[in-house]
Design an enzyme around this catalytic site. Structure first.
Site, PDB file in Angstrom:
ATOM      1  N   HIS A 161      -3.788  -4.559   7.581  1.00 42.12           N
ATOM      2  CA  HIS A 161      -3.944  -3.406   8.480  1.00 42.12           C
ATOM      3  C   HIS A 161      -3.139  -3.616   9.754  1.00 42.12           C
ATOM      4  O   HIS A 161      -3.377  -4.562  10.490  1.00 42.12           O
ATOM      5  CB  HIS A 161      -5.412  -3.108   8.842  1.00 42.12           C
ATOM      6  CG  HIS A 161      -5.610  -1.641   9.115  1.00 42.12           C
ATOM      7  ND1 HIS A 161      -5.160  -1.024  10.253  1.00 42.12           N
ATOM      8  CD2 HIS A 161      -6.159  -0.671   8.355  1.00 42.12           C
ATOM      9  CE1 HIS A 161      -5.439   0.260  10.198  1.00 42.12           C
ATOM     10  NE2 HIS A 161      -6.036   0.512   9.043  1.00 42.12           N
ATOM     11  N   HIS A 174      -5.740   3.667  -1.692  1.00 43.20           N
ATOM     12  CA  HIS A 174      -7.086   3.985  -1.200  1.00 43.20           C
ATOM     13  C   HIS A 174      -7.442   5.383  -1.693  1.00 43.20           C
ATOM     14  O   HIS A 174      -6.860   6.366  -1.247  1.00 43.20           O
ATOM     15  CB  HIS A 174      -7.079   3.925   0.330  1.00 43.20           C
ATOM     16  CG  HIS A 174      -8.426   4.133   0.952  1.00 43.20           C
ATOM     17  ND1 HIS A 174      -8.633   4.002   2.304  1.00 43.20           N
ATOM     18  CD2 HIS A 174      -9.632   4.462   0.421  1.00 43.20           C
ATOM     19  CE1 HIS A 174      -9.907   4.233   2.573  1.00 43.20           C
ATOM     20  NE2 HIS A 174     -10.532   4.530   1.454  1.00 43.20           N
ATOM     21  N   ARG A 219      -7.217  12.683   0.679  1.00 39.10           N
ATOM     22  CA  ARG A 219      -6.153  13.195   1.555  1.00 39.10           C
ATOM     23  C   ARG A 219      -4.761  12.696   1.169  1.00 39.10           C
ATOM     24  O   ARG A 219      -3.768  13.305   1.486  1.00 39.10           O
ATOM     25  CB  ARG A 219      -6.442  12.874   3.014  1.00 39.10           C
ATOM     26  CG  ARG A 219      -6.309  11.419   3.351  1.00 39.10           C
ATOM     27  CD  ARG A 219      -6.403  11.202   4.831  1.00 39.10           C
ATOM     28  NE  ARG A 219      -7.758  11.438   5.322  1.00 39.10           N
ATOM     29  CZ  ARG A 219      -8.259  10.818   6.395  1.00 39.10           C
ATOM     30  NH1 ARG A 219      -7.512   9.995   7.093  1.00 39.10           N
ATOM     31  NH2 ARG A 219      -9.488  11.051   6.784  1.00 39.10           N
ATOM     32  N   ARG A 276      -9.535   7.947  -1.166  1.00 36.90           N
ATOM     33  CA  ARG A 276     -10.503   8.364  -0.145  1.00 36.90           C
ATOM     34  C   ARG A 276     -11.390   9.473  -0.683  1.00 36.90           C
ATOM     35  O   ARG A 276     -10.998  10.238  -1.567  1.00 36.90           O
ATOM     36  CB  ARG A 276      -9.768   8.854   1.108  1.00 36.90           C
ATOM     37  CG  ARG A 276      -9.005   7.767   1.843  1.00 36.90           C
ATOM     38  CD  ARG A 276      -8.465   8.295   3.151  1.00 36.90           C
ATOM     39  NE  ARG A 276      -9.524   8.414   4.126  1.00 36.90           N
ATOM     40  CZ  ARG A 276      -9.760   7.547   5.105  1.00 36.90           C
ATOM     41  NH1 ARG A 276      -8.985   6.497   5.260  1.00 36.90           N
ATOM     42  NH2 ARG A 276     -10.748   7.727   5.941  1.00 36.90           N
ATOM     43  N   GLU A 284     -11.001  -9.397   2.798  1.00 37.15           N
ATOM     44  CA  GLU A 284      -9.723  -9.052   3.421  1.00 37.15           C
ATOM     45  C   GLU A 284     -10.012  -8.918   4.904  1.00 37.15           C
ATOM     46  O   GLU A 284     -10.858  -8.099   5.305  1.00 37.15           O
ATOM     47  CB  GLU A 284      -9.158  -7.744   2.851  1.00 37.15           C
ATOM     48  CG  GLU A 284      -7.855  -7.357   3.552  1.00 37.15           C
ATOM     49  CD  GLU A 284      -7.125  -6.194   2.880  1.00 37.15           C
ATOM     50  OE1 GLU A 284      -7.223  -6.049   1.646  1.00 37.15           O
ATOM     51  OE2 GLU A 284      -6.460  -5.436   3.611  1.00 37.15           O
ATOM     52  N   ASN A 292       0.857  -1.185   0.000  1.00 35.36           N
ATOM     53  CA  ASN A 292       0.000   0.000   0.000  1.00 35.36           C
ATOM     54  C   ASN A 292       0.899   1.243   0.000  1.00 35.36           C
ATOM     55  O   ASN A 292       1.700   1.432   0.911  1.00 35.36           O
ATOM     56  CB  ASN A 292      -0.886  -0.049   1.259  1.00 35.36           C
ATOM     57  CG  ASN A 292      -1.823   1.143   1.344  1.00 35.36           C
ATOM     58  OD1 ASN A 292      -1.421   2.271   1.118  1.00 35.36           O
ATOM     59  ND2 ASN A 292      -3.075   0.893   1.691  1.00 35.36           N
ATOM     60  N   HIS A 304       0.963   6.213   1.839  1.00 30.27           N
ATOM     61  CA  HIS A 304       1.723   7.166   2.647  1.00 30.27           C
ATOM     62  C   HIS A 304       2.906   7.788   1.926  1.00 30.27           C
ATOM     63  O   HIS A 304       3.517   8.732   2.421  1.00 30.27           O
ATOM     64  CB  HIS A 304       2.087   6.543   3.993  1.00 30.27           C
ATOM     65  CG  HIS A 304       0.846   6.301   4.798  1.00 30.27           C
ATOM     66  ND1 HIS A 304      -0.105   7.290   4.982  1.00 30.27           N
ATOM     67  CD2 HIS A 304       0.345   5.190   5.377  1.00 30.27           C
ATOM     68  CE1 HIS A 304      -1.119   6.798   5.665  1.00 30.27           C
ATOM     69  NE2 HIS A 304      -0.869   5.527   5.914  1.00 30.27           N
ATOM     70  N   THR A 336      -8.413   3.599   8.309  1.00 26.90           N
ATOM     71  CA  THR A 336      -9.650   2.818   8.320  1.00 26.90           C
ATOM     72  C   THR A 336      -9.842   2.142   9.672  1.00 26.90           C
ATOM     73  O   THR A 336      -9.015   1.347  10.098  1.00 26.90           O
ATOM     74  CB  THR A 336      -9.593   1.749   7.203  1.00 26.90           C
ATOM     75  OG1 THR A 336      -9.129   2.376   6.012  1.00 26.90           O
ATOM     76  CG2 THR A 336     -10.958   1.141   6.972  1.00 26.90           C
ATOM     77  N   GLU A 364      -8.674   0.444  -3.101  1.00 30.56           N
ATOM     78  CA  GLU A 364      -9.542   0.475  -1.921  1.00 30.56           C
ATOM     79  C   GLU A 364     -10.509   1.627  -2.075  1.00 30.56           C
ATOM     80  O   GLU A 364     -10.109   2.739  -2.459  1.00 30.56           O
ATOM     81  CB  GLU A 364      -8.715   0.703  -0.656  1.00 30.56           C
ATOM     82  CG  GLU A 364      -7.924  -0.490  -0.222  1.00 30.56           C
ATOM     83  CD  GLU A 364      -7.112  -0.184   1.020  1.00 30.56           C
ATOM     84  OE1 GLU A 364      -7.337   0.862   1.667  1.00 30.56           O
ATOM     85  OE2 GLU A 364      -6.227  -0.978   1.323  1.00 30.56           O
TER      86      GLU A 364
HETATM   87  N1  PXP Z   1      -5.907  -3.065   3.991  1.00 26.77           N
HETATM   88  C1  PXP Z   1      -6.866  -2.108   4.073  1.00 26.77           C
HETATM   89  C2  PXP Z   1      -8.242  -2.462   3.620  1.00 26.77           C
HETATM   90  C3  PXP Z   1      -6.570  -0.806   4.510  1.00 26.77           C
HETATM   91  O1  PXP Z   1      -7.536   0.118   4.581  1.00 26.77           O
HETATM   92  C4  PXP Z   1      -5.234  -0.502   4.861  1.00 26.77           C
HETATM   93  C5  PXP Z   1      -4.875   0.897   5.286  1.00 26.77           C
HETATM   94  O2  PXP Z   1      -5.140   1.778   4.259  1.00 26.77           O
HETATM   95  C6  PXP Z   1      -4.271  -1.523   4.754  1.00 26.77           C
HETATM   96  C7  PXP Z   1      -4.636  -2.797   4.341  1.00 26.77           C
HETATM   97  C8  PXP Z   1      -2.835  -1.279   5.091  1.00 26.77           C
HETATM   98  O3  PXP Z   1      -2.730  -0.989   6.453  1.00 26.77           O
HETATM   99  P1  PXP Z   1      -1.324  -0.518   7.027  1.00 26.77           P
HETATM  100  O4  PXP Z   1      -1.006   0.788   6.376  1.00 26.77           O
HETATM  101  O5  PXP Z   1      -1.592  -0.402   8.503  1.00 26.77           O
HETATM  102  O6  PXP Z   1      -0.323  -1.574   6.685  1.00 26.77           O
END
Ligand code: PXP
Length: 236
Positions: free
Chosen positions: A190, A42, A48, A44, A150, A6, A9, A100, A69
């Protein structure tokens, strides 16, 4: 197990100055070169971090798969149907949240979820539902037509190393088993990091882990190639 990275960030950092650095496109490329089997973003509702132009570019530049996402929002559904990512992952979204919080309540709105994902499935896009590791949510997910769930690993991740770890871990293990028996393919994500991720090997048949924050955080010190490569090795 496969690793979906992901890259939200990287966009968070970019947006801090409003410019173009660091590039999320380059981040995705480096992640792919170092073991990522898919890239997750994601989009959003408040944009953001990831912005529309990011997903429109990623869909053209990615060599692996784009997992988008998204919340149950009509304008984002429209974008998904236009760019046709390999998969979408439906998540709950609250404007004020930092990330999330909790899974999507599929059990409480099974019909609404089924209707929302129907055009996405009809377009040939794989649908995954981001849910808590809970029996009712798994059973409801299996009724919607989605092919994947997931499992939200946030509580397990928070409780890792405490006396509640085992309870939270068993919720994941049992939910995965139930989901697979109902014909669903199971991903998880997550809050996973370089320590707590190791127990995911104890859950048979997990397909892919989606990990963002811990990889991007480590990359600040070690560089993105090392951060992705080390995580990919841990889950292989
Ligand atoms: N899976 C989903 C559905 C998420 O919303 C997120 C965070 O955006 C992640 C995985 C990844 O989470 P993390 O950034 O804590 O690894």
């Amino acid at each position: 197990m496969l690793l979906g990275v992901n890259i939200d960030h990287v966009a968070t950092l970019r947006n801090a100055r409003g410019g173009i650095e660091p590039s999320v496109i380059k981040a995705a490329e480096i992640a792919e070169e170092n073991g990522a089997t898919s890239i997750t973003t994601h989009l959003r509702e408040d944009r953001r971090h990831i912005k529309d132009e990011d997903v429109y570019t990623l869909i053209k530049t990615l060599k692996t798969r784009l997992n988008l996402e998204m919340a149950m929002a009509d304008d984002i559904q429209k974008i998904a149907l236009e760019i046709k990512p390999h998969s979408i992952c439906l998540v709950p979204e609250k404007r004020q949240e930092i990330t999330t919080e909790g899974g999507l309540d599929v059990a409480g709105q099974t019909e609404k979820v089924s209707e929302f994902i129907k055009p996405i499935l009809d377009a040939g896009i794989i649908v995954s539902l981001f849910i808590d590791p809970d029996e009712a949510q798994v059973k409801a997910s299996a009724k919607t037509g989605a092919q994947f769930i997931e499992m939200h690993t946030g509580t397990y991740s928070e409780m890792f190393g405490t006396d509640k770890e085992e309870v939270e871990f068993l919720k994941l293990k049992n939910s995965a088993e139930l989901a697979q028996s109902l014909g669903l393919t199971v991903n998880a994500g997550h809050g996973l990091n370089y320590q707590n991720v190791k127990r995911m090997h104890e859950i048979p048949g997990l397909f892919e882990l989606n990990i963002g924050h811990s990889i991007i955080s480590r990359a600040v010190f070690t560089g993105l190639p090392e951060a992705v490569c080390t995580m990919a090795e841990l889950i292989k």
